[in-house]
Scaffold this active site. Sequence first.
Site, PDB file in Angstrom:
ATOM      1  N   GLY A   1      61.306   7.925  70.591  1.00  0.00           N
ATOM      2  CA  GLY A   1      60.724   8.611  71.750  1.00  0.00           C
ATOM      3  C   GLY A   1      61.171   7.892  73.008  1.00  0.00           C
TER       4      GLY A   1
ATOM      5  N   HIS B   1      77.886  14.926 101.430  1.00  0.00           N
ATOM      6  CA  HIS B   1      79.060  14.714 100.586  1.00  0.00           C
ATOM      7  C   HIS B   1      79.662  13.354 100.911  1.00  0.00           C
ATOM      8  CE1 HIS B   1      82.695  15.638  98.341  1.00  0.00           C
ATOM      9  NE2 HIS B   1      83.380  15.164  99.362  1.00  0.00           N
TER      10      HIS B   1
HETATM   11  P1  NAD Z   1      56.511   9.072  72.379  1.00  0.00           P
HETATM   12  O1  NAD Z   1      55.504  10.052  71.998  1.00  0.00           O
HETATM   13  O2  NAD Z   1      57.417   9.339  73.537  1.00  0.00           O
HETATM   14  O3  NAD Z   1      57.489   8.786  71.141  1.00  0.00           O
HETATM   15  C1  NAD Z   1      57.030   8.343  69.891  1.00  0.00           C
HETATM   16  C2  NAD Z   1      58.031   8.782  68.850  1.00  0.00           C
HETATM   17  O4  NAD Z   1      57.677   8.166  67.625  1.00  0.00           O
HETATM   18  C3  NAD Z   1      58.033  10.288  68.610  1.00  0.00           C
HETATM   19  O5  NAD Z   1      59.354  10.769  68.664  1.00  0.00           O
HETATM   20  C4  NAD Z   1      57.442  10.411  67.219  1.00  0.00           C
HETATM   21  O6  NAD Z   1      57.965  11.496  66.504  1.00  0.00           O
HETATM   22  C5  NAD Z   1      57.846   9.102  66.584  1.00  0.00           C
HETATM   23  N1  NAD Z   1      57.001   8.695  65.478  1.00  0.00           N
HETATM   24  C6  NAD Z   1      55.654   8.798  65.383  1.00  0.00           C
HETATM   25  N2  NAD Z   1      55.241   8.292  64.198  1.00  0.00           N
HETATM   26  C7  NAD Z   1      56.343   7.840  63.567  1.00  0.00           C
HETATM   27  C8  NAD Z   1      56.575   7.206  62.312  1.00  0.00           C
HETATM   28  N3  NAD Z   1      55.567   6.948  61.488  1.00  0.00           N
HETATM   29  N4  NAD Z   1      57.836   6.873  61.968  1.00  0.00           N
HETATM   30  C9  NAD Z   1      58.866   7.139  62.797  1.00  0.00           C
HETATM   31  N5  NAD Z   1      58.704   7.758  63.987  1.00  0.00           N
HETATM   32  C10 NAD Z   1      57.458   8.094  64.361  1.00  0.00           C
HETATM   33  O7  NAD Z   1      55.731   7.695  72.542  1.00  0.00           O
HETATM   34  P2  NAD Z   1      56.222   6.310  73.124  1.00  0.00           P
HETATM   35  O8  NAD Z   1      57.696   6.261  73.233  1.00  0.00           O
HETATM   36  O9  NAD Z   1      55.538   5.278  72.293  1.00  0.00           O
HETATM   37  O10 NAD Z   1      55.589   6.328  74.575  1.00  0.00           O
HETATM   38  C11 NAD Z   1      54.172   6.410  74.738  1.00  0.00           C
HETATM   39  C12 NAD Z   1      53.807   7.100  76.015  1.00  0.00           C
HETATM   40  O11 NAD Z   1      54.197   6.324  77.138  1.00  0.00           O
HETATM   41  C13 NAD Z   1      54.462   8.451  76.136  1.00  0.00           C
HETATM   42  O12 NAD Z   1      53.483   9.381  76.523  1.00  0.00           O
HETATM   43  C14 NAD Z   1      55.462   8.277  77.229  1.00  0.00           C
HETATM   44  O13 NAD Z   1      55.585   9.451  78.018  1.00  0.00           O
HETATM   45  C15 NAD Z   1      54.896   7.130  78.055  1.00  0.00           C
HETATM   46  N6  NAD Z   1      56.003   6.373  78.636  1.00  0.00           N
HETATM   47  C16 NAD Z   1      56.752   6.942  79.603  1.00  0.00           C
HETATM   48  C17 NAD Z   1      57.828   6.268  80.112  1.00  0.00           C
HETATM   49  C18 NAD Z   1      58.652   6.891  81.177  1.00  0.00           C
HETATM   50  O14 NAD Z   1      58.153   7.736  81.896  1.00  0.00           O
HETATM   51  N7  NAD Z   1      59.911   6.544  81.308  1.00  0.00           N
HETATM   52  C19 NAD Z   1      58.173   5.017  79.631  1.00  0.00           C
HETATM   53  C20 NAD Z   1      57.381   4.474  78.650  1.00  0.00           C
HETATM   54  C21 NAD Z   1      56.297   5.164  78.150  1.00  0.00           C
END
Ligand code: NAD
Length: 478
Positions: free
Chosen positions: A188, A449
Amino acid sequence: MAERYDVVVIGGGPAGYTAAIRSAQLGFKTACVDDWRTASGEPALGGTCLNAGCIPSKALLESSEFYAQARDHGPGRGLSFTQLSLDLAPMMAHKDKVVSELTRGIATLFKANGVTWIPGRGKLLPKNQVEITGATATQVEAEHVILASGSTPVNFKNAPFDGQRIVDSQGALEFKEVPRRLGVIGAGIIGLELGSVWRRLGAEVVLLEAQEGFLPVADEQVAREARKQFTAQGLDIRLGARVLESRVENETVVMRYQDENGEHEKSVDNLIVAVGRRPNTDGLFAAETGLLLDEWGFVHVDEHCRTNLPGVHAVGDVVRGPMLAHKGMEEGAMVAERLAGHASSVDYGIVPSVIYTQPEIAWVGKTEQALKQAGESYRAGVFPFAANGRAKAMGEASGFIKILADARTDRVRGVHLIGPHCSEIVASAVLAMSFGASSEDIMHTMFAHPTLSEALHEASLAVAGHAIHMAQPKRAKS
Ligand code: NAD
């Protein structure tokens, strides 16, 4: 007697400190209770974002990108080094300095605005009383309480954090050396950002993602391009991989996982678990308050962040919606302004999302697959950075910008970006959408530009079929 405030905010992260500062600006006697402590035990404002999330991760992303640019692109541009070496300690020191300057900055803003900062852990009691435990226990009461307690990484039972080899996103910003082999569970947003940092610094990185599809939150065309680019950078992304167990054996983490081809084992030196975050509601309120949570465990709120209790609001990661600092900040400001009688609101339809990888990924509004699924007719205009002069000059000409506009009204429904500095360019798209712009409005706007933003202009021209710096099929004269 408990000291009385107009507004007490529980939580000093972006949502909470914004609510506190805005409340004080509007003339409310305001306090903010926060229990964050630095590694050396000092109280600090800013929550996860400033102390252990957005800001330190961006410091490392920038530094690792700087290093990778010098290593990979320096020689091709005539820069030669007798020896380019990587010393992680000063890189980490830079990150820590950025964090401490910014967190101290929030304390200064509190002082300047007259917000009382109360270090300690806040708990909502009946009748808007707030119990604070910490160095000294105390109690305050308020006309209005704003809950902004944030979120915490989910601890995955098949790979529990040990704080040493199996870490969460915070631990992943504190490795003392570059792991030779790094595992990441969850491809993610956090998994991709942190995986990219350590890949650029030289680690072999394997990401195990349970879902079959890659980045389903993003537009499919963007997700396809991202996967291609990340794979080319050496990120080993394994989809449909369900982790069954992770065990530490002789300074190695062995992950056992299952995919459509059966069971596999993969050994790594460190493992980052990034499978999502959960709202911080443990110990946040006394049961007698009767505060309602929703079915996913978030504090239940309406569109104006009102909970079921009079005088109690909740904002940021502890309530529904994307866990994004900027969404929480807007909610914090909205609540303060509504308390002062203003008619503020948050437009949840145009919350920008950004993934700070290289290339950056950003979007706002509907994806193409969501429009298709809803049966809405639209026109798409896509413009590649390969045809943008500035991107070519930077040597970062991959990716594109896509505008999706309503087929009948031409109103912009979504903008999807992958490429250099897209986290900045997306702001123009958000602004356009917040004013209800059509793609023609963007088309008739002048862009400087040579800039990367011109790709947004060209994408709007592409919607109408007449981009200048890209050949498009000829249309009949109209
Ligand atoms: P996420 O929901 O973005 O991603 C988690 C991922 O883990 C998903 O793709 C999911 O399918 C996978 N997953 C879940 N269980 C699993 C398993 N048992 N085995 C393998 N894969 C599995 O969550 P995140 O990356 O932990 O981020 C958490 C929150 O923090 C999110 O809501 C995100 O938007 C926020 N965040 C945002 C930013 C940004 O804006 N750039 C940066 C960091 C965090």
